[in-house]
Motif scaffolding. Sequence first.
Motif, PDB file in Angstrom:
ATOM      1  N   ALA A  78     120.706   2.490  18.343  1.00  8.65           N
ATOM      2  CA  ALA A  78     120.012   1.974  17.086  1.00  8.65           C
ATOM      3  C   ALA A  78     120.576   2.635  15.920  1.00  8.65           C
ATOM      4  N   ALA A  79     120.582   4.111  15.772  1.00  8.19           N
ATOM      5  CA  ALA A  79     120.932   4.707  14.521  1.00  8.19           C
ATOM      6  C   ALA A  79     122.294   4.478  14.236  1.00  8.19           C
ATOM      7  N   ARG A  80     123.306   4.676  15.179  1.00  9.64           N
ATOM      8  CA  ARG A  80     124.463   4.053  15.372  1.00  9.64           C
ATOM      9  C   ARG A  80     124.701   2.867  14.449  1.00  9.64           C
ATOM     10  N   LEU A  81     123.708   1.876  14.676  1.00  8.80           N
ATOM     11  CA  LEU A  81     123.763   0.403  14.279  1.00  8.80           C
ATOM     12  C   LEU A  81     123.371   0.240  12.733  1.00  8.80           C
ATOM     13  N   GLY A  82     122.871   1.451  12.321  1.00  7.45           N
ATOM     14  CA  GLY A  82     122.204   1.530  10.835  1.00  7.45           C
ATOM     15  C   GLY A  82     120.747   1.122  10.835  1.00  7.45           C
ATOM     16  N   CYS A  83     120.040   1.260  12.135  1.00 10.10           N
ATOM     17  CA  CYS A  83     118.501   1.367  11.795  1.00 10.10           C
ATOM     18  C   CYS A  83     117.928   2.324  11.384  1.00 10.10           C
ATOM     19  N   GLY A  84     116.920   2.318  10.545  1.00  7.17           N
ATOM     20  CA  GLY A  84     116.306   3.416   9.995  1.00  7.17           C
ATOM     21  C   GLY A  84     114.841   3.869  10.684  1.00  7.17           C
ATOM     22  N   VAL A  85     114.390   2.988  11.558  1.00  7.30           N
ATOM     23  CA  VAL A  85     112.999   3.206  12.033  1.00  7.30           C
ATOM     24  C   VAL A  85     113.122   2.674  13.306  1.00  7.30           C
ATOM     25  N   GLU A 103     111.957   4.138   1.487  1.00  7.93           N
ATOM     26  CA  GLU A 103     113.165   3.659   1.882  1.00  7.93           C
ATOM     27  C   GLU A 103     113.437   3.161   3.258  1.00  7.93           C
ATOM     28  N   ALA A 104     112.747   3.934   4.083  1.00  9.47           N
ATOM     29  CA  ALA A 104     112.685   3.659   5.664  1.00  9.47           C
ATOM     30  C   ALA A 104     112.447   2.031   5.873  1.00  9.47           C
ATOM     31  N   ALA A 105     111.123   1.845   5.031  1.00 13.84           N
ATOM     32  CA  ALA A 105     110.642   0.417   5.322  1.00 13.84           C
ATOM     33  C   ALA A 105     111.547  -0.705   4.966  1.00 13.84           C
ATOM     34  N   ARG A 106     112.596  -0.683   4.280  1.00 14.65           N
ATOM     35  CA  ARG A 106     113.701  -1.295   3.786  1.00 14.65           C
ATOM     36  C   ARG A 106     114.887  -1.146   4.610  1.00 14.65           C
ATOM     37  N   THR A 107     114.971  -0.635   5.992  1.00  9.95           N
ATOM     38  CA  THR A 107     115.890  -0.530   6.897  1.00  9.95           C
ATOM     39  C   THR A 107     115.879  -1.329   8.098  1.00  9.95           C
ATOM     40  N   PRO A 108     116.687  -1.681   8.679  1.00 11.19           N
ATOM     41  CA  PRO A 108     116.647  -2.504  10.226  1.00 11.19           C
ATOM     42  C   PRO A 108     115.902  -1.418  10.899  1.00 11.19           C
TER      43      PRO A 108
END
Length: 595
Positions: free
Chosen positions: A215-222, A186-191
């Motif tokens: 970045a985490a607050r903006l919705g990034c996963g990686v 799933e992480a590969a499909r996150t910003p």
Amino acid sequence: MHTLIDDAPEAVTTAGLAPAPFEPLLDGVRIAVVAPDASWQLGEPHDGVRMLTVRCPGAPLEIRLSVPLGDAAGYWHPQGGWQRTLLADWAGRSEVSLVDAAAAGCLYDHTGATLLTFAAADPVREASLRFGVSEESDTHVVHLRLPASKEPHEIAFVPRAASVASALRVLRGWFAERIVPMPVPEAARTPVYSTWYAFNQNVSATEVETQATLAARLGCGVLILDDGWQELGSGRGYAGCGDWRPDRAKFPDFTAHVERVQETGLRYVAWIAPLLLGPSAACFDRLASCAPAPAGAPGAYVLDPRLPQVRAHVVELCTRLVAEHGLDGLKVDFLDEVMVYAGSPECPAGADIPDVGLAMTALLTELRAALESVRPEVLLELRQPYTGPGMAPFGNMLRSFDCPADATANRVRTLDTSLLAVGGAVHSDMLLWDRDAPVEAVARQLIGALHCVPQISVRLDELSESHLRTVEFWLRQWSAHRELLLDGEVEPGRPDELFTVVRAAAAGQALISVHSDRVVPLDLAAHQRFTLVNGSPTDRIAVEVRGGEGWTQSLVHGPDGRMIEGPLHFLHEGLQSLPVPRGGLISLTVSEGPR
């Protein structure tokens, strides 16, 4: 069949090659096979593909294809770059292997319909192509040279299709049945947040952790920590590559730093170029004999993967890095540099696999197994040009080639990659922009990465409020439409027009991004919900309504997310203009069925 002739020197144009008789193949395409005692057969259609089987045991061969020009507009292939129209056959050349594109191509006309679509079934071994317009025969030719093989050669052909994307979708599906891709967490499909353009090599634990929190607050996963984390990682050259130990001046306790970033909810991926060897590295003397060729990357040499000790070194190195520091994955760079050894008439002493593609298959197979043994959902980022179907088992993040601040290149390159991508999530090159630019310019960068997974690389703590709102808005929009954008049926139009109107559609809805002043077709019979994204330089989107007419509820957003409540629109059949701010979007929902 004619015997393959080694032309020395090679003829300037294909008309100067030794002649061979052509026979009909399909859809007006003619074929000649040049090899001793060769035979060929074209199979019946299966899942949209017709398989050409050529038998020529133990000898190299050349397959020549000749296509009437008709109304030909361009020729797409994985190494095409910006050469998207018709080349002369004295100019069209391509050397391919597992880590550099694929032996595939698509000739299309001015309507976008295809005239020829093909791909070699084996995406691993080295091959060479000549292609282009033959000035002597007034045809478009493709000559594919393949190495000797005990097994029959297979070439997949897709009969004429309405568009390049629809033809390559068939090829992509065919490859997917033959190649088992690497699982995509799933992480590969996150910003993604990347440090590269934001910091280049001037990274530190404190600065990276600051960006990770935002970045985490903006919705990034990686988070991807790019070049500069390692010892001797400075100066923009690669003379220090080889040891891959953290620079303690920048990261006093690298393992603890990785843990702190992971506590924000981000997966941690580190950059590595394991096949580059620099003279400043401590391991250089030990490995120098395995890296005789200089790299295109300045200051380094390239380790030869045909040597078993090189493959063992790379696997041990990468696995140790992940295991010791608790990394979630690796951004594996510069794999295409090994093509310097492709086509070598002689192998180095001790080499056990003479073909570069086969050697890299062995290396990457061992590497994936070793990494998954310590990190079952490991993330592996690959970069153009090594993102073809053959690389599907070895990476789950497929990134566009570097194109800093170039929204057009990001759009084109990510769509190019997606046309033949099997399995992995396609990622943009990292986004950067002028900190003093208007919000429309920021939105343009994000819109250019809309049809893939976006990677951001700016200093988030230094963004203005308006820029931050713009990033927040577009990442929310991307997340809301993620399944449609990544998994829907994508139609980007003609490659030579640089994919200026891109439609992603599924289950009665369509998202269409518009990147120039073009008329956008809206088919009310096919879709009930539309999202039109304005990446053009104008404050409107021209549409042509088809398939009926009807009332729609509209909602308009500006580039920074400000909302403009729209009235009911009556969409009548034909041309009309919708007011949409540049860098913004309009959502349309058909409230009454088309009539």
